[in-house]
Structure formats: structure tokens, C-alpha cells
Design a protein around this motif. Structure first.
Motif, PDB file in Angstrom:
ATOM      1  N   CYS A  30       1.258  -0.701  -0.113  1.00  0.00           N
ATOM      2  CA  CYS A  30      -0.164   0.074  -0.254  1.00  0.00           C
ATOM      3  C   CYS A  30       1.034   1.184  -0.323  1.00  0.00           C
ATOM      4  O   CYS A  30       0.637   2.192  -0.502  1.00  0.00           O
ATOM      5  CB  CYS A  30      -0.806   0.059   1.636  1.00  0.00           C
ATOM      6  N   ALA A  43      -5.152   2.504   4.322  1.00  0.00           N
ATOM      7  CA  ALA A  43      -5.545   1.082   3.083  1.00  0.00           C
ATOM      8  C   ALA A  43      -5.384  -0.033   4.025  1.00  0.00           C
ATOM      9  O   ALA A  43      -6.472  -1.325   3.330  1.00  0.00           O
ATOM     10  CB  ALA A  43      -4.343   1.243   2.058  1.00  0.00           C
ATOM     11  N   ASP A  46      -8.612  -0.712   6.191  1.00  0.00           N
ATOM     12  CA  ASP A  46      -9.474  -1.300   4.982  1.00  0.00           C
ATOM     13  C   ASP A  46      -9.502  -2.153   4.131  1.00  0.00           C
ATOM     14  O   ASP A  46     -10.535  -3.057   4.637  1.00  0.00           O
ATOM     15  CB  ASP A  46      -9.892  -0.005   4.344  1.00  0.00           C
ATOM     16  N   THR A  47      -7.611  -2.797   4.252  1.00  0.00           N
ATOM     17  CA  THR A  47      -7.933  -3.831   3.908  1.00  0.00           C
ATOM     18  C   THR A  47      -8.945  -5.143   4.500  1.00  0.00           C
ATOM     19  O   THR A  47      -9.258  -6.484   4.054  1.00  0.00           O
ATOM     20  CB  THR A  47      -6.954  -4.238   3.210  1.00  0.00           C
ATOM     21  N   ALA A  50     -12.848  -5.002   5.631  1.00  0.00           N
ATOM     22  CA  ALA A  50     -13.381  -6.175   4.033  1.00  0.00           C
ATOM     23  C   ALA A  50     -12.801  -6.790   3.953  1.00  0.00           C
ATOM     24  O   ALA A  50     -13.965  -8.332   4.042  1.00  0.00           O
ATOM     25  CB  ALA A  50     -12.294  -5.018   2.367  1.00  0.00           C
ATOM     26  N   ILE A  71      -7.519  -7.856  -2.638  1.00  0.00           N
ATOM     27  CA  ILE A  71      -8.190  -6.321  -1.755  1.00  0.00           C
ATOM     28  C   ILE A  71      -7.614  -5.056  -1.280  1.00  0.00           C
ATOM     29  O   ILE A  71      -7.678  -4.216  -1.655  1.00  0.00           O
ATOM     30  CB  ILE A  71      -8.362  -7.043  -0.659  1.00  0.00           C
ATOM     31  N   ALA A  72      -6.370  -5.464  -1.512  1.00  0.00           N
ATOM     32  CA  ALA A  72      -5.584  -4.579  -0.632  1.00  0.00           C
ATOM     33  C   ALA A  72      -5.111  -3.610  -1.819  1.00  0.00           C
ATOM     34  O   ALA A  72      -5.498  -1.716  -1.816  1.00  0.00           O
ATOM     35  CB  ALA A  72      -4.003  -4.899  -0.304  1.00  0.00           C
ATOM     36  N   ASN A  74      -6.723  -3.430  -3.988  1.00  0.00           N
ATOM     37  CA  ASN A  74      -7.926  -2.345  -5.581  1.00  0.00           C
ATOM     38  C   ASN A  74      -8.476  -1.212  -4.667  1.00  0.00           C
ATOM     39  O   ASN A  74      -9.402  -0.274  -4.186  1.00  0.00           O
ATOM     40  CB  ASN A  74      -9.158  -3.492  -5.485  1.00  0.00           C
ATOM     41  N   ARG A  75      -7.803  -1.485  -2.931  1.00  0.00           N
ATOM     42  CA  ARG A  75      -8.724  -0.202  -2.022  1.00  0.00           C
ATOM     43  C   ARG A  75      -7.364   0.891  -2.156  1.00  0.00           C
ATOM     44  O   ARG A  75      -8.255   1.604  -2.291  1.00  0.00           O
ATOM     45  CB  ARG A  75      -7.722  -1.079  -0.778  1.00  0.00           C
ATOM     46  N   CYS A  76      -6.771   0.061  -2.562  1.00  0.00           N
ATOM     47  CA  CYS A  76      -5.432   1.640  -3.193  1.00  0.00           C
ATOM     48  C   CYS A  76      -5.910   2.116  -4.473  1.00  0.00           C
ATOM     49  O   CYS A  76      -5.858   3.680  -4.421  1.00  0.00           O
ATOM     50  CB  CYS A  76      -3.849   0.609  -3.614  1.00  0.00           C
ATOM     51  N   ASP A  78      -9.032   2.950  -5.176  1.00  0.00           N
ATOM     52  CA  ASP A  78     -10.093   3.386  -4.780  1.00  0.00           C
ATOM     53  C   ASP A  78      -9.556   5.002  -4.001  1.00  0.00           C
ATOM     54  O   ASP A  78     -10.053   5.928  -4.406  1.00  0.00           O
ATOM     55  CB  ASP A  78     -11.475   2.934  -3.219  1.00  0.00           C
TER      56      ASP A  78
END
Length: 350
Positions: A30, A43, A46-47, A50, A71-72, A74-76, A78
Motif C-alpha cells: 500500500c 488502506a 480497510d483491507t 474488507a 483486496i489491498a 483495489n482499496r489503494c 479507490d
């Protein structure tokens, strides 16, 4: 019942046991994507949230590690699309005006990453497609160059060339095709070649006598405001930046003018060694009525026996393990040093 079954049943301890081995490498991932230690931590949280909420959707076709990276990443992405970035800050030292910069930096949100947190992340073997050494891929120059890439290209380059995931794995992570991954990677590599400086000389080995000697000379010159000794440590094309202030100085004369300006202003600091981004770093302490307080961080980029880049972060970042303040009176600044620095400002400005 195995850990996965327990975690899916709501056992938080089982979930932590499954994910903790991957936590630090995910944080570094991240950080590479976002360029900010604090944003990377957000991030990562959030990962993990999720992943906890979506554990029932983990079907086991990929490894848990790969699923977490999906997941990580796609969170980054975003976070990058939301454009929530730490704003640039203007020079705000009352009564002083710095020399004209040679440029203004774009990556004002850049923050350092503490070496103390890298051990767990660097203990993980890279995939077969990795092209970069682990230490190179965390350097400030590399992370800065990454920040200029478009978000999708940035993600593909890190997943493919830094972490070594295969093209089909990256395509699955990003919900795209292998052809799109290959195209994005080609453009990302071209962008990195344009932005990433190629060192003319390799730096000394980590914790070697040569590295320690350069750092010791820098500390001595900076703390005593010895501009000539300081400039002698710089390469001809030395580069200085100071996120989140966007001012940049390139070239020995330009950096010398800025350092002489600082010394002439009477600002004095003490430096304490640490490490960041695989590079030697120095915590900056400024005098206060009660002692000395942390006021930022220098990160040094070395080339051969000299300093090729100097990054001055104005805010202390958590994770370096150094005290926020030091007791006792600071070492007195020499009147001669300040006087010489004033003369140097005049000389450099001619």
C-alpha cells in the motif's frame, strides 16, 4: 476445526492468525502504491476489514495471500481515484524567504517508510516475475517515480515487476484481461524509465564503514553549520526536496544556496541516526525551552562516496522508534558558523 473454518464462523483470533503473517508486506504494498505511510496504514486497515467481512467469498482457488493482495490493491486504487491527498504546504518560517527553487515538486504527499518495519515484509520470497530487488523497490526515488504513473499502470507494475505475480494472476486481481495487463505493464515500464534516475555509482553497502563515514561527515557539517564541508559531500547534480513543501533544488550550487540560507537564518538542529526506505536517515531535533523536540527527518541517497539526493521531511512519522523530544540543553551554535554562513549566502547569490 481449522483456522479458516473458525475465522468464517466469526473467530477474530483465528482471522488474525491467518492474516498477520501478511500484514507487513501488505502495508509496504500500500505504501508503494500511495507514497504515504499514513495513507498506507489507512488502506491496510480497510483491507483487513474488507477481508474479515468478505471471508465467505474466499473460494480457495487462489492463495489467501493473493486474495489479500487483490483486496489491498483495489482499496489503494479507490484511494487514488478519490484524490484525497495531503495538500502541499507553503514555506511558513516567519521572517525568512528561501532562495528561488529550480523547480516545484509534484509529489508533495510523499512520506518516508521506517526500515524497522521492513524486516517482516522483506522476508517473503518474491514471485518468479519480479524484476526489482526488494531494497531498490522501496527507495525514495523508486516510490516517487511510481506516484507519477496512472493508477492502473502503477498497480500492474508493482504486482508484476516488484512482487512477481504472473500476468494471469494480476488480471484476476484487477478484473481485466491478460492482454490489458501486458499493455499497461509496457506503458508503466516506459514511464519508469523516463522518471527513475540511473545512479552513476552504487551506494556503499548498508551499515558499512563507508556509509557510516558519509553520514558522520554530514552530521558534523550540518550541526556545525559548516557549509563548505557540507557541499563537499554532494555530487555535482545533487537534488534536494522537502515534502510537503514543494520547493526543489537541483545542482550543487543551488542546494548550497539553500543550506547556507538555513544556516544564516540561525536555525540549528541536532541529528540522530535512523533508517528509512532502505537508506540512511536522520531525525531532526530543534531546540526548545525544555530541551529539543523532533522536527522532521532527513533521508540521504548515496552514490559512491557522496550524497546524490537529500530529502527533508518536515513532519516526524511514527514507526522510527526515536523519542519525540530529548531532555537537556541543546549544544550551542557557534557565532562563527552563523557568520560564515551569512557570507556564504552572499557568495552563492553572486
Amino acid at each position: 476445526m481449522d483456522l479458516m473454518s473458525r475465522a468464517r464462523a466469526g473467530d477474530g483470533e483465528a482471522f488474525r492468525a491467518l492474516t498477520e503473517p501478511h500484514r507487513r508486506e501488505l502495508q509496504v504494498h500500500c505504501y508503494r502504491m500511495l507514497g504515504s505511510f499514513q495513507d498506507a496504514e489507512d488502506a491496510l486497515q480497510d483491507t483487513m476489514l474488507a477481508a474479515w467481512r468478505g471471508l465467505d467469498r474466499f473460494d480457495g482457488r487462489a492463495t489467501l495471500r493473493t486474495w489479500l493482495y487483490r483486496i489491498a490493491t483495489n482499496r489503494c486504487l479507490d484511494a487514488l481515484r478519490s484524490a484525497r491527498r495531503r495538500p502541499a504546504r507553503q514555506w511558513d518560517v516567519p521572517g525568512t524567504e528561501p532562495p528561488e527553487p529550480t523547480g516545484l515538486g509534484e509529489i508533495h504527499w510523499l512520506e518516508p517508510y521506517p526500515d524497522a518495519l521492513l524486516d517482516d515484509a522483506f522476508g517473503v520470497p518474491l514471485g518468479p516475475e519480479a524484476r526489482y530487488e526488494q531494497t531498490e523497490s522501496i527507495s525514495l526515488a523508486f516510490v516517487t517515480a511510481l506516484q507519477v504513473l496512472p493508477p492502473r499502470q502503477l498497480a500492474v507494475l508493482i504486482l508484476r515487476d516488484v512482487l512477481g505475480f504472473r500476468a494471469h494472476e494480476v488480471a484476476q486481481m484487477l478484473d481485466t484481461t491478460v492482454e490489458s495487463v501486458k499493455s499497461a505493464l509496457k506503458r508503466a515500464r516506459a514511464g519508469m524509465r523516463r522518471r527513475l534516475p540511473v545512479p552513476r555509482e552504487q551506494p556503499p553497502a548498508r551499515d558499512s564503514a563507508a556509509e557510516e563515514e558519509i553520514v558522520a561527515k554530514f552530521v558534523s557539517a550540518y550541526e556545525s553549520a559548516d557549509i563548505d564541508a557540507l557541499v563537499a559531500l554532494f555530487t555535482d547534480d545533487v537534488f534536494m526536496s522537502m515534502p510537503p513543501i514543494p520547493l526543489e533544488y537541483r545542482g550543487r550550487d543551488s542546494v548550497a544556496r539553500f543550506c547556507a540560507f538555513l544556516f544564516a537564518s540561525g536555525r540549528r538542529s541536532e541529528l540522530a541516526p535512523t533508517r528509512a526506505n532502505g537508506q540512511p536517515a536522520l531525525e531532526v531535533y530543534r531546540p526548545t525551552p525544555a530541551g529539543r523536540r523532533g522536527a522532521g527527518l532527513f533521508v540521504l541517497t548515496l552514490a559512491g562516496g557522496r550524497i546524490s539526493a537529500l530529502t527533508r521531511f518536515d513532519e516526524t512519522v511514527l514507526g522510527f522508534g526515536l523519542p519525540q523530544s530529548l531532555p537537556g540543553a541543546p549544544a550551542p551554535a557557534s557565532a562563527t558558523g552563523a557568520e560564515d554562513s551569512t557570507q556564504e549566502v552572499a557568495r552563492c547569490g553572486r
